[in-house]
Design a protein around this motif. Structure first.
Motif, short mmCIF file in Angstrom:
data_model
loop_
_atom_site.label_atom_id
_atom_site.label_comp_id
_atom_site.label_asym_id
_atom_site.label_seq_id
_atom_site.Cartn_x
_atom_site.Cartn_y
_atom_site.Cartn_z
N UNK A 70 0.83 -1.20 0.00
CA UNK A 70 0.00 0.00 0.00
C UNK A 70 0.86 1.24 0.00
N UNK A 71 0.52 2.20 -0.84
CA UNK A 71 1.29 3.44 -0.98
C UNK A 71 0.39 4.64 -0.74
N UNK A 72 -0.53 4.49 0.22
CA UNK A 72 -1.34 5.62 0.64
C UNK A 72 -0.59 6.44 1.67
N UNK A 73 -1.32 7.33 2.33
CA UNK A 73 -0.73 8.18 3.36
C UNK A 73 0.02 7.35 4.41
N UNK A 74 -0.63 6.33 4.93
CA UNK A 74 -0.05 5.57 6.03
C UNK A 74 1.13 4.73 5.56
N UNK A 75 1.01 4.11 4.38
CA UNK A 75 2.12 3.34 3.83
C UNK A 75 3.35 4.21 3.62
N UNK A 76 3.16 5.40 3.06
CA UNK A 76 4.29 6.30 2.80
C UNK A 76 4.92 6.80 4.09
N UNK A 77 4.07 7.13 5.08
CA UNK A 77 4.62 7.61 6.34
C UNK A 77 5.44 6.52 7.04
N UNK A 78 4.92 5.29 7.03
CA UNK A 78 5.69 4.20 7.64
C UNK A 78 6.97 3.93 6.86
N UNK A 79 6.93 4.08 5.54
CA UNK A 79 8.15 3.87 4.74
C UNK A 79 9.22 4.85 5.18
N UNK A 80 8.86 6.11 5.30
CA UNK A 80 9.83 7.13 5.72
C UNK A 80 10.32 6.84 7.15
N UNK A 81 9.39 6.50 8.02
CA UNK A 81 9.75 6.31 9.43
C UNK A 81 10.65 5.08 9.63
N UNK A 82 10.30 3.99 8.98
CA UNK A 82 11.11 2.77 9.15
C UNK A 82 12.50 2.96 8.55
N UNK A 83 12.57 3.71 7.47
CA UNK A 83 13.87 4.01 6.87
C UNK A 83 14.71 4.82 7.86
N UNK A 84 14.06 5.80 8.52
CA UNK A 84 14.77 6.58 9.56
C UNK A 84 15.27 5.67 10.67
N UNK A 85 14.52 4.59 10.92
CA UNK A 85 14.92 3.65 11.96
C UNK A 85 15.99 2.69 11.48
N UNK A 86 16.42 2.82 10.21
CA UNK A 86 17.51 2.00 9.70
C UNK A 86 17.07 0.72 9.01
N UNK A 87 15.78 0.56 8.77
CA UNK A 87 15.31 -0.68 8.13
C UNK A 87 15.40 -0.57 6.61
N UNK A 88 15.53 -1.73 5.96
CA UNK A 88 15.40 -1.82 4.51
C UNK A 88 13.92 -1.84 4.17
N UNK A 89 13.48 -0.94 3.30
CA UNK A 89 12.05 -0.82 3.07
C UNK A 89 11.71 -0.99 1.59
N UNK A 90 10.75 -1.88 1.33
CA UNK A 90 10.16 -2.04 -0.01
C UNK A 90 8.69 -1.68 0.07
N UNK A 91 8.23 -0.85 -0.86
CA UNK A 91 6.81 -0.50 -0.93
C UNK A 91 6.22 -1.13 -2.19
N UNK A 92 5.12 -1.85 -2.02
CA UNK A 92 4.46 -2.50 -3.15
C UNK A 92 3.03 -1.97 -3.23
N UNK A 93 2.61 -1.49 -4.41
CA UNK A 93 1.24 -0.98 -4.53
C UNK A 93 0.77 -1.06 -5.98
N UNK A 94 -0.54 -1.24 -6.18
CA UNK A 94 -1.07 -1.33 -7.54
C UNK A 94 -1.11 0.00 -8.28
N UNK A 95 -1.06 1.11 -7.56
CA UNK A 95 -1.14 2.42 -8.23
C UNK A 95 0.19 2.72 -8.94
N UNK A 96 0.15 3.70 -9.84
CA UNK A 96 1.37 4.07 -10.58
C UNK A 96 2.17 5.12 -9.83
N UNK A 97 1.50 5.85 -8.91
CA UNK A 97 2.23 6.80 -8.07
C UNK A 97 1.81 6.54 -6.62
N UNK A 98 2.15 7.45 -5.70
CA UNK A 98 1.74 7.25 -4.30
C UNK A 98 0.60 8.20 -3.94
#
Ligand code: FAD
Length: 384
Positions: free
Chosen positions: A152-180
């Motif tokens: 999911x690349x909605x608001x919550x998916x994008x916010x968690x992506x940024x936050x987990x990356x800040x926490x040092x995790x490797x992050x992959x985002x998968x979503x059916x849309x063409x943008x976020x």
């Protein structure tokens, strides 16, 4: 008789607790009973997607324990108690084997994460995060691993992506849309957010979906419908929320996408009201903090003797992606007009103007964020 029965509030999220606090501004004596399926601890839900940036553990995100809330608000509080039905004739709510009378009933029962129907034997490593208890379980599951996939690349998916990356995790985002955030941002602004997250090291797999999740000897294999296989440790499912309407519908209340209420927050049956993520207010489902605050303030007045209709202004949404600060107000679905885009280096200001040139929506990033207030003022309010 039900005239001595309490005001019963179902839910102790931001909607339920804010309403109780507002009622107490006008009325110190009417008894209030709050019932929640969770532990009743108070917290600010938006902070869940900023835990790593703010370096907060789940325990540090608790604002007040349930018993402290009950005392401060002077309410009776039933925690870990699930309301299973409403008997609107006898004005009672049903808990498992108990009935509780209400004078007025307020549904502040939130929304639930949509679960995808996936195959595979790794589904127990998929987490939806829609409350502090979910978040605690997820943080616990992150200990000792470092690869997270977000569906999911909605608001919550994008916010968690940024936050987990800040926490040092490797992050992959998968979503059916063409943008976020396709429901919130025009693609040109969504693509800007993608670029910023990529610069931070987030990987995107767009236009594809996860079909199967299998456990392997050292993690999980995610099978995408593109044929690609991703190796990760944990998965967040952030594919959307659905208002909790089942109990309301079973009780005969009008339900559309959410529990239908008018501008006075009245459902279709007497003495039953709704607000927050579960409610559809005059046709609008707005699952954000600002609208529920407006509703809580108005409803508190109505319940204490001054009938008050809510009046929504234009309420833009702030996207908590520090790598690309963004604010947006999507234009209503049924209007004509077009997007006009201005750039300053990497930053974007996209304005949606109607055929008469009036501003009807916007999406801004970076240095254009300082225009948020002025743009919001220029928008027509939802209610006049
Ligand atoms: P909830 O907080 O979901 O509360 C529902 C309550 O009802 C709970 O106490 C639950 O236990 C109870 N309940 C449900 N069913 C029953 C039952 N049958 N019996 C008893 N109790 C029941 N919004 C913003 O405006 N800005 C943001 O930046 C933002 N960020 C967010 C980040 C994340 C990660 C998430 C998940 C949401 C975010 N939101 C944001 C949305 C915002 O947090 C929600 O709109 C708001 O918290 C909803 O509050 P609520 O009280 O309506 O629902």
């Amino acid at each position: 008789s039900t005239s001595e029965a309490p005001i019963v509030i179902v839910g102790t999220g931001l909607a339920g607790y804010t309403l109780a606090r507002e009622i107490r501004k006008y009325d110190k004596s009417t008894s209030i009973l709050m019932i929640t399926a969770d532990d009743g601890n108070s917290y600010s839900k938006p902070i869940l997607s900023t835990g790593f940036q703010k370096e907060k553990t789940p325990d540090e995100l608790v604002q007040f324990q349930a018993d402290v809330m009950a005392e401060r608000l002077d309410v009776e509080l039933l925690t870990r108690s699930c309301v299973t039905g409403i008997d609107s004739e006898s004005k009672q709510v049903l808990l498992d084997d108990e009935r509780v009378s209400y004078n007025r009933l307020i549904l502040a029962c939130g929304a639930s994460a949509i679960r995808l129907n996936l195959s595979g034997d790794g589904l127990k490593h998929v987490y939806s995060i829609n409350n502090l208890m979910d978040y605690r379980a997820f943080r616990h599951a992150l200990v000792g691993v470092d690869r997270v996939a977000i569906m999911g690349a909605g608001l919550i998916g994008c916010e968690f992506a940024n936050d987990l990356r800040s926490g040092g995790y490797n992050v992959n985002v998968i979503a059916p849309s063409e943008s976020v955030m396709p429901g919130l941002l025009p693609p040109i602004v969504g693509d800007r957010v993608i670029q910023s997250l990529r610069d931070e090291g987030v990987c995107f797999h767009l236009g594809v979906v996860v079909e199967r999740i299998d456990e392997t000897s050292d993690g999980l294999s995610l099978y995408l419908n593109s044929g690609e296989i991703l190796e990760v440790d944990r998965v967040i499912s952030a594919v959307g929320l659905r208002p909790n309407t089942v109990i309301a519908a079973e009780a005969g209340l009008d339900v559309a996408h959410g529990i239908c209420v008018n501008r006075r927050l009245e459902t279709s049956l007497p003495d039953i009201y709704a607000l927050g993520d579960c409610a559809e207010v005059d046709g609008h489902v707005l699952p954000y903090v600002q609208p529920l605050m407006s509703c809580a303030r108005a409803l508190a007045k109505t319940l204490t003797g001054e009938p008050t209709d809510i009046s929504y202004g234009a309420m833009p949404v702030m996207v908590k992606t520090p790598c690309c600060p963004t604010a947006a107000y999507p234009p209503p679905a049924d209007v004509h007009g077009s997007w006009h885009v201005e750039r300053a280096s990497e930053d974007i200001k996209a304005l949606f103007r109607g055929d008469d040139d009036k501003l009807l929506g916007f999406a801004i990033t970076g240095e254009f964020m300082n225009e948020k207030q002025a743009l919001t003022k220029e928008l027509p309010p939802i209610h006049n």
